[in-house]
Design an enzyme around this catalytic site. Structure first.
Site, PDB file in Angstrom:
ATOM      1  N   ARG A 155      -1.379  -5.480  12.162  1.00 47.58           N
ATOM      2  CA  ARG A 155      -0.068  -5.115  11.600  1.00 47.58           C
ATOM      3  C   ARG A 155       1.111  -5.785  12.276  1.00 47.58           C
ATOM      4  O   ARG A 155       1.994  -6.322  11.591  1.00 47.58           O
ATOM      5  CB  ARG A 155       0.116  -3.582  11.589  1.00 47.58           C
ATOM      6  CG  ARG A 155      -0.829  -2.811  10.681  1.00 47.58           C
ATOM      7  CD  ARG A 155      -1.027  -3.446   9.351  1.00 47.58           C
ATOM      8  NE  ARG A 155      -1.730  -2.579   8.408  1.00 47.58           N
ATOM      9  CZ  ARG A 155      -2.356  -3.012   7.323  1.00 47.58           C
ATOM     10  NH1 ARG A 155      -2.356  -4.312   7.041  1.00 47.58           N
ATOM     11  NH2 ARG A 155      -2.969  -2.181   6.517  1.00 47.58           N
ATOM     12  N   ASP A 199      -2.083  -0.430  -3.427  1.00 44.63           N
ATOM     13  CA  ASP A 199      -0.729  -0.095  -2.966  1.00 44.63           C
ATOM     14  C   ASP A 199       0.227  -1.279  -3.122  1.00 44.63           C
ATOM     15  O   ASP A 199       1.319  -1.140  -3.681  1.00 44.63           O
ATOM     16  CB  ASP A 199      -0.749   0.322  -1.482  1.00 44.63           C
ATOM     17  CG  ASP A 199      -1.526   1.615  -1.251  1.00 44.63           C
ATOM     18  OD1 ASP A 199      -1.344   2.561  -2.036  1.00 44.63           O
ATOM     19  OD2 ASP A 199      -2.320   1.669  -0.293  1.00 44.63           O
ATOM     20  N   ASP A 258       0.153   2.785   9.709  1.00 49.82           N
ATOM     21  CA  ASP A 258       0.575   1.415   9.418  1.00 49.82           C
ATOM     22  C   ASP A 258       2.083   1.307   9.213  1.00 49.82           C
ATOM     23  O   ASP A 258       2.706   0.330   9.623  1.00 49.82           O
ATOM     24  CB  ASP A 258      -0.182   0.869   8.206  1.00 49.82           C
ATOM     25  CG  ASP A 258      -1.641   0.587   8.536  1.00 49.82           C
ATOM     26  OD1 ASP A 258      -1.934   0.330   9.716  1.00 49.82           O
ATOM     27  OD2 ASP A 258      -2.486   0.625   7.619  1.00 49.82           O
ATOM     28  N   SER A 303      -9.722   3.330   0.018  1.00 54.14           N
ATOM     29  CA  SER A 303      -8.642   2.500   0.521  1.00 54.14           C
ATOM     30  C   SER A 303      -9.220   1.699   1.682  1.00 54.14           C
ATOM     31  O   SER A 303      -9.680   2.261   2.676  1.00 54.14           O
ATOM     32  CB  SER A 303      -7.497   3.389   1.008  1.00 54.14           C
ATOM     33  OG  SER A 303      -6.591   2.616   1.759  1.00 54.14           O
TER      34      SER A 303
HETATM   35  N1  ARG Z   1      -6.897   4.678  10.598  1.00 57.84           N
HETATM   36  C1  ARG Z   1      -6.868   3.286  10.830  1.00 57.84           C
HETATM   37  C2  ARG Z   1      -5.638   2.879  11.574  1.00 57.84           C
HETATM   38  O1  ARG Z   1      -4.736   3.651  11.677  1.00 57.84           O
HETATM   39  C3  ARG Z   1      -7.125   2.466   9.620  1.00 57.84           C
HETATM   40  C4  ARG Z   1      -6.027   2.299   8.649  1.00 57.84           C
HETATM   41  C5  ARG Z   1      -6.554   1.557   7.505  1.00 57.84           C
HETATM   42  N2  ARG Z   1      -5.596   1.279   6.491  1.00 57.84           N
HETATM   43  C6  ARG Z   1      -5.869   1.378   5.202  1.00 57.84           C
HETATM   44  N3  ARG Z   1      -4.952   1.018   4.389  1.00 57.84           N
HETATM   45  N4  ARG Z   1      -6.995   1.840   4.753  1.00 57.84           N
HETATM   46  O2  ARG Z   1      -5.558   1.808  12.096  1.00 57.84           O
END
Ligand code: ARG
Length: 408
Positions: free
Chosen positions: A95, A15, A124, A174
């Site tokens: 984050r 990404d 995110d 991912s």
């Molecule tokens: N579902 C998790 C969260 O909301 C993990 C997100 C992971 N991000 C990724 N780019 N794979 O914190």
């Protein structure tokens, strides 16, 4: 005339790599890439080289491991931070920290915007945007994947056309990684009934049969020693990641409710988070009263929800932290864990604040508990239930009589 500058949070993955090129081609801004080290233990030189090769005009590296551990992981341990009782919040905690570095660097470099590679389907984007706005509501936020509604397939295609190198792993899943855990999404994991293959995992090993013990020592809710050795929090978390992970501990596989309403199948590996939180919870049960524990469970749950849903900068979170910190003054002591083949069990705990009293709990002659005082207590404890059931019974038989009368 030089182009306006944008600070892009850059991980080196699919990404954020395509974002560099999209921001140049579509938005016509210069990209300054920013990688924040939250303990992901990656080759940061290679990441920098990659960013520059794709077209970033400058790369910034920030080592934020200490800050992440002290200001994000420790509060989360004290709060037993688990979303939906399962997910140790690794990505969710990192984050807001990354967002704060983006804003800082935007100011340092007089950038007009900050950018991230989040999709419009996840959490995110919320964590980044909400934190960025809390810190500087005037900064523009660019989110190419979300703005252009791109899918992973389109991104892969674009990367190929643009000669942007993409790792084999990124083609399959991912992934998001930091010292508190690793999230694995996409690929065959999207099939909710298929078991994630062993090679999807990095820390957790499945071939170790031997059992082992891990002793964790806490002071004021903070883990300070492992197996008798005092360590700083970063070393301790890495130590437990290795040790628990090699016993197969730390896989979380669940259906998760994203803030945007989507249910998703999420797979994580977080050996240290799982073991440390389990131990911390156990120690709290020994030193806090039942009343403190009941209330803290509600507070912990709310804390996790705020963090998960991107509200790190919400004043309520720091209000809750004050209550949580107050409870942690007694959470000092040791917990012994036994680990084998993916199972983790607490087999011992001790604390100088322990509310466990042998003379009260014992069934032997050592007991000083006067059983006769229980009798009256039990009667009063159930008094309202007894009355409610009695009234219900009387009314039911009255109804039957009345019903019978009408029938005649
Ligand atoms: N579902 C998790 C969260 O909301 C993990 C997100 C992971 N991000 C990724 N780019 N794979 O914190």
């Amino acid at each position: 005339m030089t182009n306006e500058k944008v600070i892009l949070a850059y991980s080196g993955g699919l990404d954020t790599s395509v974002c560099i090129r999209y921001i140049q081609l579509v938005y016509k801004f210069d990209v300054i890439s920013l990688t924040v080290d939250c303990g992901q233990n990656e080759d940061f030189n290679a990441i920098e080289e990659k960013a520059l090769a794709i077209g970033s005009i400058k790369h910034i590296f920030v080592d934020a491991k200490e800050e992440f551990a002290n200001n994000y992981i420790i509060p989360s341990i004290k709060s037993n931070g688990l979303y939906e009782e399962k997910y140790p919040l690794a990505t969710a905690l990192a984050r807001p920290l990354i967002a704060s570095k983006m804003v800082e660097e935007a100011h340092n470099h007089r950038a007009i915007a900050v950018a991230h590679g989040c999709t419009g389907k996840g959490n995110d984007q919320i964590r980044f945007d909400v934190t960025i706005r809390a810190l500087d509501p005037n900064l523009k936020i660019i989110s190419p994947i979300r703005d252009m509604n791109l899918t992973r397939d389109v991104e892969l295609q674009f990367a190929q056309e643009q000669n942007i190198p993409i790792s084999l792993e990124a083609k399959k899943y991912s992934v998001d990684l930091n010292i508190w855990g690793r999230a694995i999404e996409g690929g065959n994991i999207e099939d909710t009934y298929s078991e994630p293959p062993a090679d999807a995992f990095q820390f957790v090993k499945f071939d170790n049969d031997s059992s082992g013990y891990l002793e964790l020592e806490f002071e004021n809710g903070i883990p300070v020693a492992a197996d008798g050795q005092r360590m700083n929090i970063i070393s301790l978390v890495s130590y437990v990641n290795d040790k628990a992970g090699s016993s197969g501990i730390g896989v979380v596989d669940h259906i998760e409710d994203r803030v945007v309403g989507i249910k998703s199948r999420e797979v994580y590996e977080a050996p240290a988070a799982v073991a440390i939180i389990e131990a911390h919870k156990d120690l709290e049960k020994m030193v806090l009263t039942t009343h403190e524990l009941r209330f803290k469970r509600v507070v912990d749950e709310q804390w996790s929800w705020l963090v998960y849903s991107g509200l790190w900068k919400e004043p309520l979170r720091s209000d809750l932290d004050k209550f949580i910190d107050a409870t942690q003054k007694k959470v000092s002591g040791k917990v012994k864990l036994k680990m084998q083949r993916g199972s983790l069990r607490i087999v011992g705990r001790e604390s100088r604040h322990s509310l466990y009293r042998d003379q009260l709990a014992t069934y032997t002659a050592r007991s000083i508990f006067d059983q006769s005082s229980a009798k009256g207590f039990v009667e009063l404890w159930g008094l309202q239930s007894t009355v409610a059931n009695m009234i219900d019974k009387v009314n039911r038989s009255q109804d039957i009589e009345d019903g019978g009368a009408t029938a005649r």
